[in-house]
Design an enzyme around this catalytic site. Structure first.
Site, short mmCIF file in Angstrom:
data_model
loop_
_atom_site.label_atom_id
_atom_site.label_comp_id
_atom_site.label_asym_id
_atom_site.label_seq_id
_atom_site.Cartn_x
_atom_site.Cartn_y
_atom_site.Cartn_z
N ASP A 98 0.88 -1.17 0.00
CA ASP A 98 0.00 0.00 0.00
C ASP A 98 0.92 1.22 0.00
O ASP A 98 1.69 1.42 0.94
CB ASP A 98 -0.86 -0.04 1.27
CG ASP A 98 -2.21 0.62 1.07
OD1 ASP A 98 -2.25 1.68 0.42
OD2 ASP A 98 -3.21 0.08 1.58
N ASP A 199 -2.63 4.69 -2.50
CA ASP A 199 -3.66 5.29 -1.65
C ASP A 199 -4.02 6.70 -2.14
O ASP A 199 -3.13 7.52 -2.40
CB ASP A 199 -3.10 5.37 -0.22
CG ASP A 199 -4.13 5.83 0.78
OD1 ASP A 199 -5.11 5.10 1.00
OD2 ASP A 199 -3.96 6.92 1.36
N HIS A 328 -11.20 -2.55 3.66
CA HIS A 328 -11.05 -2.10 5.05
C HIS A 328 -11.75 -0.77 5.33
O HIS A 328 -11.80 -0.34 6.48
CB HIS A 328 -9.55 -1.98 5.36
CG HIS A 328 -8.91 -0.89 4.54
ND1 HIS A 328 -8.79 -0.98 3.16
CD2 HIS A 328 -8.43 0.32 4.88
CE1 HIS A 328 -8.24 0.11 2.71
NE2 HIS A 328 -8.00 0.93 3.72
N ASP A 329 -12.25 -0.10 4.28
CA ASP A 329 -12.94 1.18 4.47
C ASP A 329 -14.45 1.05 4.31
O ASP A 329 -15.16 2.06 4.34
CB ASP A 329 -12.48 2.20 3.41
CG ASP A 329 -11.06 2.66 3.62
OD1 ASP A 329 -10.59 2.64 4.78
OD2 ASP A 329 -10.41 3.04 2.62
C1 NOJ Z 1 -7.77 5.59 1.93
C2 NOJ Z 1 -7.50 4.42 2.80
O1 NOJ Z 1 -8.05 3.27 2.23
C3 NOJ Z 1 -8.08 4.74 4.15
O2 NOJ Z 1 -8.10 3.63 5.01
C4 NOJ Z 1 -7.29 5.87 4.72
O3 NOJ Z 1 -7.86 6.29 5.94
C5 NOJ Z 1 -7.24 7.07 3.77
N1 NOJ Z 1 -7.02 6.70 2.41
C6 NOJ Z 1 -6.16 8.01 4.16
O4 NOJ Z 1 -4.90 7.45 3.87
#
Ligand code: NOJ
Length: 553
Positions: A98, A199, A328-329
């Protein structure tokens, strides 16, 4: 059509903190992942995307990096990483890192130096602006609530942070910053990693500063300056990726539409292999802009079809899709897009898997999705851990009084990222086999029913079905390369489409409801390749049934 080398890729996403603890501290780690590689191999995935494993104060669970070339001590060491990589290579599984380079941690040495004064080698590594009338330079809000600007008295200036204030944005207009990014990439590529998930990669291309002073509800609304982003990605491509063979790249781009995504993922390979679009996961966003993504509404099947179809058609022959239901989001797929009612959960998980894996693009399987893990159904604020969820509650409920506490808890239960972050459910023993210590985050109590051991022992499980879906992609040229035609866009219950490559056609039918429905797409003339019921009732499609046919004419 062009046949990209990565058409065969299936990516398994691992959230290291929650995957497998090997050293009895309640936190997942690299050696734990290594112990579970055979499991990923058995599933059939050929890439693993690791969420950030670098040294980090963990304000945003690793998305705030303080050293890009060191491993977070709780996860292990560089030697552990090399050993994981070697083991993965033996199984022909590529490891994707990542790459979080829109921002660093506020604890990164570059930022610690940058914020000291206006004349130091790192002074321009971040985005600093003078106060305007004693206030922040503009009204931008960060993605994680609050102003996107934080004041630093030593410089008498504000720095920009698209996300939390602990995540200052790097200044990509400074060539030295871009050179740092390239050297980080080389560091990991030389160790043997085979890909990057980039990211928030649209955020480095900040809008032209002529926008300064304008009001935006969210810093993302003002981004990106696409031409600049093209240049940045081409530079990375020419100066780094061109020197290595077959490096898989996916850019997370919340602002992309199919036309721009086609440019960024053009099949000449001059920028990225693919992007993560957000349109289908943003569908049920609250109509009240001030509340943003928080909502407990479910997504309508028609909308979902419209958006997925738009992307399939928009990228066909021009770019490449990445296919995902969750990560994960995002909340868990089965809870969000179908049902986690125990009566239907297994059928529904297989139906969603089929709908997604038969599309054109690269499927991403988020840890636990392959056994049908569900949302955690949390009830109290104390059960949440994620900074985005906690910040949103405090801002929307306590500060702005836009939402009542109970209402916000409903939104969080439906939408919080914590749903995806409960530890992996390996078996029904204590702590689900994730750890023998106190887990860093509470397990979903349904692990006694939903777990890997149970899935592996049951030939009709979601796991074994996913295994077949992945085998089908590896073996079937139509799944890999075929174009896409949606059938009956106005049907709000059934999602049906055809994939076609030359004269070969596949028909995919998914019932998104709990009702038996009747639909005739000519399936009676086809040969069923896979489905989630043992038998086939032809034009009758049972609750959450899915079936895929090779059409014979
Ligand atoms: C996207 C990532 O998937 C997320 O988990 C993160 O909080 C934000 N970008 C900031 O890096």
């Amino acid at each position: 059509m062009k046949k990209p080398w990565f058409a065969d890729a299936v990516v398994y996403q691992i959230y290291p903190m929650s995957f497998q603890d090997s050293n009895h501290d309640g936190i997942g780690d690299l050696n734990g992942i290594k112990q579970r590689l055979d499991y990923v191999d058995q599933l059939g995935a050929n890439f693993i995307w690791l969420n950030p494993i670098y040294k980090s104060p963990n304000a945003d669970n690793g998305y705030d990096i303080s050293d890009y070339c060191a491993i977070q001590p709780a996860y292990g060491t560089l030697a552990d990483f090399d050993s994981l990589l070697a083991a993965a290579n033996r199984l022909n599984i590529g490891i994707m890192m990542d790459l979080v380079v829109n921002h660093t941690s506020e604890q990164h040495p570059w930022f610690l130096a940058s914020k000291k004064n206006r004349n130091n080698p790192y002074a321009d590594y971040y985005i600093w602006r003078d106060p305007v009338d004693g206030h922040a330079p503009n009204d931008w809000l960060g993605v994680f609530q609050g102003s996107a600007w934080t004041y630093v008295p030593e410089r008498d200036q504000y720095y920009l942070h698209s996300f939390a204030s602990a995540q200052p944005d790097l200044n990509w207009q400074n060539p030295a910053v871009r050179a740092e990014v390239r050297s980080i990439m080389k560091f990991w590529l030389d160790r043997g990693v085979r890909g990057f998930r980039m990211d928030a990669i649209d955020f480095p291309a900040k809008p032209k500063w002529s926008n300064e002073g304008q009001t935006f509800t969210n810093v993302g609304d003002a981004m990106p300056d696409l031409k600049r982003l093209n240049r940045y990605l081409q530079e990375i491509n020419q100066q780094v990726l061109a020197n290595y063979d077959r490096i898989l790249t996916v850019g997370e781009m919340s602002t992309a539409d199919p036309a721009t995504a086609a440019e960024f993922s053009n099949l000449d390979g001059s920028e990225l292999n693919m992007v993560f679009e957000f349109e289908h996961v943003d569908l049920a966003a609250n109509k009240d802009k001030r509340i943003g993504k928080w909502s407990s509404d479910s997504v309508s099947v028609k909308d979902l079809k419209r958006v997925l179809s738009k992307w399939q058609v928009g990228l066909d022959g021009k770019g490449w899709n990445s296919l995902y239901w969750n990560n994960h989001d995002q909340p868990r797929a089965v809870s969000r897009f179908a049902t986690d009612d125990p009566k239907w959960r297994v059928k529904a998980a297989k139906m969603l898997g089929t709908t997604l894996h038969l599309l054109q693009g690269t499927p991403y399987v988020y840890e636990g999705e392959e056994i049908g893990m569900t949302n955690a159904h949390l009830k109290t604020l104390q059960q949440y851990e994620d900074l985005d969820s906690l910040n949103a509650y405090h801002e929307l409920v306590d500060e702005k009084h836009l939402v009542s506490g109970p209402q916000m808890l409903e939104y969080l239960a439906a939408r919080s990222r914590d749903n995806a972050r409960t530890p992996m459910q390996w078996n029904s023993e204590s702590n689900a086999g994730f750890t023998d210590a106190q887990p860093w985050y509470a397990l979903n109590p349904n692990y006694d029913q939903i777990n890997v051991a149970e899935s592996l022992s049951d030939p009709t499980s979601v796991f074994h079905y996913y295994q077949q879906l992945i085998q089908l992609r590896h073996a079937n040229e139509v799944v890999k390369y075929g174009n896409y035609l949606e059938l009956d866009p106005d049907d709000g219950e059934c999602f049906a489409y055809v994939r076609q490559l030359e004269s070969r056609r596949l028909l995919v039918i998914s019932n998104f409801t709990e009702n038996q429905i009747e639909r005739d797409y000519g399936q009676n003339q086809g040969t069923r390749l896979i489905g989630n019921y043992d038998d086939d009732l032809g034009v009758s499609i049972r609750p959450y049934e899915c079936k895929v046919y090779e059409l014979n004419n």
